[in-house]
Design a protein around this motif. Structure first.
Motif, PDB file in Angstrom:
ATOM      1  N   MET A 104       0.840  -1.148  -0.090  1.00 41.39           N
ATOM      2  CA  MET A 104       0.020  -0.043   0.086  1.00 41.39           C
ATOM      3  C   MET A 104       0.957   1.314  -0.108  1.00 41.39           C
ATOM      4  SD  MET A 104      -2.990  -1.266   0.020  1.00 41.39           S
ATOM      5  CE  MET A 104      -3.949   0.277   0.263  1.00 41.39           C
ATOM      6  N   PRO A 105       0.253   2.367  -0.389  1.00 43.96           N
ATOM      7  CA  PRO A 105       1.147   3.665  -0.349  1.00 43.96           C
ATOM      8  C   PRO A 105       1.775   3.841   0.986  1.00 43.96           C
ATOM      9  CG  PRO A 105      -0.961   3.891  -1.661  1.00 43.96           C
ATOM     10  CD  PRO A 105      -1.085   2.613  -1.045  1.00 43.96           C
ATOM     11  N   TYR A 106       1.030   3.478   1.971  1.00 42.84           N
ATOM     12  CA  TYR A 106       1.431   3.882   3.416  1.00 42.84           C
ATOM     13  C   TYR A 106       2.174   2.561   3.912  1.00 42.84           C
ATOM     14  CZ  TYR A 106      -3.092   1.505   3.828  1.00 42.84           C
ATOM     15  OH  TYR A 106      -4.062   0.422   3.687  1.00 42.84           O
ATOM     16  N   GLY A 107       2.582   1.700   3.000  1.00 43.94           N
ATOM     17  CA  GLY A 107       3.646   0.898   3.307  1.00 43.94           C
ATOM     18  C   GLY A 107       3.260  -0.584   3.817  1.00 43.94           C
ATOM     19  N   ARG A 108       1.851  -0.718   4.434  1.00 40.83           N
ATOM     20  CA  ARG A 108       1.377  -1.989   4.626  1.00 40.83           C
ATOM     21  C   ARG A 108       1.349  -2.928   3.469  1.00 40.83           C
ATOM     22  NH1 ARG A 108      -3.461  -2.572   9.189  1.00 40.83           N
ATOM     23  NH2 ARG A 108      -2.536  -4.576   9.277  1.00 40.83           N
ATOM     24  N   LYS A 109       1.684  -4.258   3.661  1.00 42.81           N
ATOM     25  CA  LYS A 109       1.342  -5.333   2.686  1.00 42.81           C
ATOM     26  C   LYS A 109       0.262  -5.701   2.794  1.00 42.81           C
ATOM     27  CE  LYS A 109       6.212  -5.926   1.843  1.00 42.81           C
ATOM     28  NZ  LYS A 109       7.285  -7.045   1.644  1.00 42.81           N
ATOM     29  N   ALA A 110      -0.594  -6.303   1.408  1.00 44.76           N
ATOM     30  CA  ALA A 110      -1.772  -6.967   1.685  1.00 44.76           C
ATOM     31  C   ALA A 110      -1.806  -8.317   0.641  1.00 44.76           C
ATOM     32  CB  ALA A 110      -2.910  -5.917   1.164  1.00 44.76           C
ATOM     33  N   LEU A 111      -2.705  -8.982   1.027  1.00 46.23           N
ATOM     34  CA  LEU A 111      -2.793 -10.312   0.202  1.00 46.23           C
ATOM     35  C   LEU A 111      -3.829 -10.126  -1.137  1.00 46.23           C
ATOM     36  CD1 LEU A 111      -3.246 -13.781   2.310  1.00 46.23           C
ATOM     37  CD2 LEU A 111      -1.589 -13.415   0.458  1.00 46.23           C
ATOM     38  N   PHE A 112      -3.400 -10.229  -2.287  1.00 51.19           N
ATOM     39  CA  PHE A 112      -4.225  -9.952  -3.219  1.00 51.19           C
ATOM     40  C   PHE A 112      -4.645 -11.278  -4.170  1.00 51.19           C
ATOM     41  CE2 PHE A 112      -5.386  -7.683  -7.347  1.00 51.19           C
ATOM     42  CZ  PHE A 112      -6.059  -6.612  -6.812  1.00 51.19           C
ATOM     43  N   VAL A 113      -5.834 -12.083  -3.383  1.00 51.56           N
ATOM     44  CA  VAL A 113      -6.303 -13.186  -4.018  1.00 51.56           C
ATOM     45  C   VAL A 113      -7.753 -13.383  -4.016  1.00 51.56           C
ATOM     46  CG1 VAL A 113      -4.041 -14.564  -3.172  1.00 51.56           C
ATOM     47  CG2 VAL A 113      -6.235 -14.260  -1.650  1.00 51.56           C
ATOM     48  N   GLY A 114      -8.359 -12.276  -4.468  1.00 50.93           N
ATOM     49  CA  GLY A 114      -9.844 -12.020  -4.698  1.00 50.93           C
ATOM     50  C   GLY A 114     -10.238 -13.329  -5.578  1.00 50.93           C
ATOM     51  N   GLY A 115     -11.397 -13.401  -5.589  1.00 48.40           N
ATOM     52  CA  GLY A 115     -12.252 -14.296  -6.518  1.00 48.40           C
ATOM     53  C   GLY A 115     -11.885 -14.440  -7.844  1.00 48.40           C
ATOM     54  N   HIS A 116     -11.273 -13.468  -8.533  1.00 52.43           N
ATOM     55  CA  HIS A 116     -10.825 -13.589 -10.050  1.00 52.43           C
ATOM     56  C   HIS A 116      -9.603 -14.185 -10.070  1.00 52.43           C
ATOM     57  CE1 HIS A 116     -13.666  -9.843  -9.660  1.00 52.43           C
ATOM     58  NE2 HIS A 116     -14.444 -10.893 -10.159  1.00 52.43           N
ATOM     59  N   CYS A 117      -8.758 -14.539  -9.061  1.00 51.99           N
ATOM     60  CA  CYS A 117      -7.212 -14.658  -9.141  1.00 51.99           C
ATOM     61  C   CYS A 117      -7.351 -16.157  -9.188  1.00 51.99           C
ATOM     62  CB  CYS A 117      -6.829 -14.298  -7.901  1.00 51.99           C
ATOM     63  SG  CYS A 117      -5.070 -14.651  -7.788  1.00 51.99           S
ATOM     64  N   THR A 118      -7.117 -16.810 -10.511  1.00 53.21           N
ATOM     65  CA  THR A 118      -7.359 -18.329 -10.788  1.00 53.21           C
ATOM     66  C   THR A 118      -5.990 -18.775 -11.034  1.00 53.21           C
ATOM     67  OG1 THR A 118      -8.115 -17.673 -13.014  1.00 53.21           O
ATOM     68  CG2 THR A 118      -9.783 -17.842 -11.318  1.00 53.21           C
ATOM     69  N   GLY A 119      -4.980 -17.940 -11.267  1.00 50.86           N
ATOM     70  CA  GLY A 119      -3.718 -18.718 -11.527  1.00 50.86           C
ATOM     71  C   GLY A 119      -2.372 -17.992 -11.195  1.00 50.86           C
ATOM     72  N   ILE A 120      -1.222 -18.613 -11.314  1.00 52.22           N
ATOM     73  CA  ILE A 120       0.058 -17.884 -10.763  1.00 52.22           C
ATOM     74  C   ILE A 120       0.975 -17.835 -12.235  1.00 52.22           C
ATOM     75  CG2 ILE A 120       1.924 -17.841  -9.328  1.00 52.22           C
ATOM     76  CD1 ILE A 120      -0.095 -18.636  -7.072  1.00 52.22           C
ATOM     77  N   VAL A 121       1.611 -17.059 -12.497  1.00 48.42           N
ATOM     78  CA  VAL A 121       2.377 -16.910 -13.684  1.00 48.42           C
ATOM     79  C   VAL A 121       3.598 -18.055 -13.299  1.00 48.42           C
ATOM     80  CG1 VAL A 121       4.238 -15.628 -15.071  1.00 48.42           C
ATOM     81  CG2 VAL A 121       1.994 -14.496 -14.124  1.00 48.42           C
ATOM     82  N   GLY A 122       3.785 -18.953 -14.356  1.00 45.18           N
ATOM     83  CA  GLY A 122       4.797 -19.796 -14.306  1.00 45.18           C
ATOM     84  C   GLY A 122       4.695 -21.003 -13.511  1.00 45.18           C
ATOM     85  N   MET A 123       3.483 -21.283 -12.896  1.00 50.31           N
ATOM     86  CA  MET A 123       3.388 -22.249 -12.065  1.00 50.31           C
ATOM     87  C   MET A 123       2.218 -23.178 -12.740  1.00 50.31           C
ATOM     88  SD  MET A 123       2.196 -21.988  -7.924  1.00 50.31           S
ATOM     89  CE  MET A 123       3.580 -21.271  -7.271  1.00 50.31           C
ATOM     90  N   ALA A 124       2.296 -24.369 -12.555  1.00 53.88           N
ATOM     91  CA  ALA A 124       1.533 -25.502 -13.004  1.00 53.88           C
ATOM     92  C   ALA A 124      -0.093 -25.160 -12.506  1.00 53.88           C
ATOM     93  CB  ALA A 124       1.781 -26.842 -12.701  1.00 53.88           C
ATOM     94  N   ASP A 125      -1.159 -25.370 -13.506  1.00 55.20           N
ATOM     95  CA  ASP A 125      -2.326 -25.098 -12.634  1.00 55.20           C
ATOM     96  C   ASP A 125      -2.781 -25.548 -11.339  1.00 55.20           C
ATOM     97  OD1 ASP A 125      -2.774 -23.568 -15.050  1.00 55.20           O
ATOM     98  OD2 ASP A 125      -4.218 -25.275 -16.170  1.00 55.20           O
ATOM     99  N   ASP A 126      -2.351 -27.044 -11.167  1.00 56.22           N
ATOM    100  CA  ASP A 126      -3.088 -27.542  -9.936  1.00 56.22           C
ATOM    101  C   ASP A 126      -2.061 -26.913  -8.968  1.00 56.22           C
ATOM    102  OD1 ASP A 126      -4.598 -29.079 -11.393  1.00 56.22           O
ATOM    103  OD2 ASP A 126      -3.549 -30.763 -11.085  1.00 56.22           O
ATOM    104  N   ALA A 127      -0.758 -26.721  -8.887  1.00 57.80           N
ATOM    105  CA  ALA A 127      -0.164 -26.234  -7.678  1.00 57.80           C
ATOM    106  C   ALA A 127      -0.694 -24.961  -7.481  1.00 57.80           C
ATOM    107  CB  ALA A 127       1.185 -26.014  -8.033  1.00 57.80           C
TER     108      ALA A 127
END
Ligand code: OGA
Ligand code: MN
Length: 309
Positions: free
Chosen positions: A208-231
């Motif tokens: 965040m602009p004020y320095g805190r970090k946050a998880l960004f895994v809301g409902g549309h997050c369905t994959g991770i770059v460079g990672m197999a689908d199941d993992a």
């Protein structure tokens, strides 16, 4: 003006603010400060018009215009005035009639019942959503909105997990997100043509602009770059389950004329169903970005050459 917490770790209400006047520096500073601290802010008694909601919203960033499905017919000039800059989240159709819960017409909207962040399936720099309770059902009928503090959820992760996800990039996909939220049947090429968002990439951990970090895994997050689908699916589900534990959830029971603001960068939210179809729920949302032009995600992607015109 008075800011009062609504939950032990985040979310507050703002009392005594006058949103009917053009937003002045004191009001803007009060809201920015409260949002940085609480992530969700319910401004009470905001008995304002759509024009006043837009004016207030623009004091904090450019509006994200709702995307219009490609080839969608012009909105009928019915009894109800639809503003193209406002997203309608309630249970009313173009004529102000109730859309029965679970009907075909309301099916897509049910995707909001899974925790999500608005518009994470596009690439513009999202900031806040501001949802106005113009008509709200009695509490016993349902229709509460639940919020999660994704900063607190991040803070509580074990260090090994923090290290593991530090540089990972999530893939956010509108249709796949809807499928995971329970939309039945095939996602057809025709559906993808009408709402043609390509998958968008965002860091799994946002700062965040004020320095805190946050998880960004809301409902549309369905994959991770460079990672197999199941993992990727396993990791996202694990983080999602962690973030949506009871202790991170604030349940908002709407009062008429609440204007509830949430920070899409560091909170998630979920709609709850209305238990009966006899109540009108007229909820109007403005959405703002951190910066950039006042445009829709779709027009922006067309302008960037990411989607064909
Ligand atoms: C939204 C949304 C939830 C609700 O407007 O983005 O998810 O309870 N709304 O209406
Ligand atoms: Mn939403």
């Amino acid at each position: 003006m008075e800011v009062k917490p609504l939950h032990p770790i985040f979310a507050a209400e703002l009392l005594g603010a006058d949103l009917a006047r053009a937003p002045g520096t004191e009001l803007v500073a009060t809201v920015e400060d409260a949002m940085a601290r609480y992530g969700v802010l319910a401004i009470r008694d905001a008995e304002i018009s759509d024009e006043q909601q837009k004016l207030f919203s623009r004091a904090f960033g450019p509006l994200e215009v709702p995307s219009r499905a490609k080839g969608a017919p012009d909105r009928p000039k019915g009894t109800r005035q639809f503003d193209p800059l406002i997203f309608y989240a309630g249970n009313l159709d173009h004529n102000g009639e109730i859309i029965p819960y679970g009907s075909e017409a309301g099916k897509l909207a049910q995707g909001a019942e899974r925790f999500h962040t608005d518009s994470s399936f596009h690439v513009m720099p999202t900031k806040w959503s501001l949802l106005h309770g113009v008509e709200t059902p009695p509490h016993a009928a349902g229709g509460d909105t639940w919020f999660v503090d994704a900063r607190a959820a991040y803070d509580d992760l074990p260090d090994t997990m923090k290290t593991r996800i530090e540089h990972l990039i999530g893939v956010h996909d509108f249709w796949e997100g809807r499928r995971r939220a329970g939309l039945k049947g095939e996602i057809t090429p025709q559906m993808r043509r009408i709402i043609p968002f390509p998958p968008a990439e965002h860091p799994l951990v946002r700062t965040m602009p004020y320095g805190r970090k946050a998880l960004f895994v809301g409902g549309h997050c369905t994959g991770i770059v460079g990672m197999a689908d199941d993992a990727a699916r396993d990791l996202i589900e694990q983080l999602y389950a962690h973030a949506t534990q009871e202790k991170y959830i604030y349940r908002h029971q709407w009062r008429r004329w609440d204007l509830v603001i949430w920070d899409n960068r560091c909170t998630m939210h979920a709609a709850t169903p209305l238990l009966v179809d006899s109540y009108r729920r007229d909820m109007r949302r403005t959405t703002i970005n951190e910066s950039g032009p006042e445009t829709s995600a779709l027009d922006w992607m067309i302008a960037q050459g990411l989607v064909e015109a």
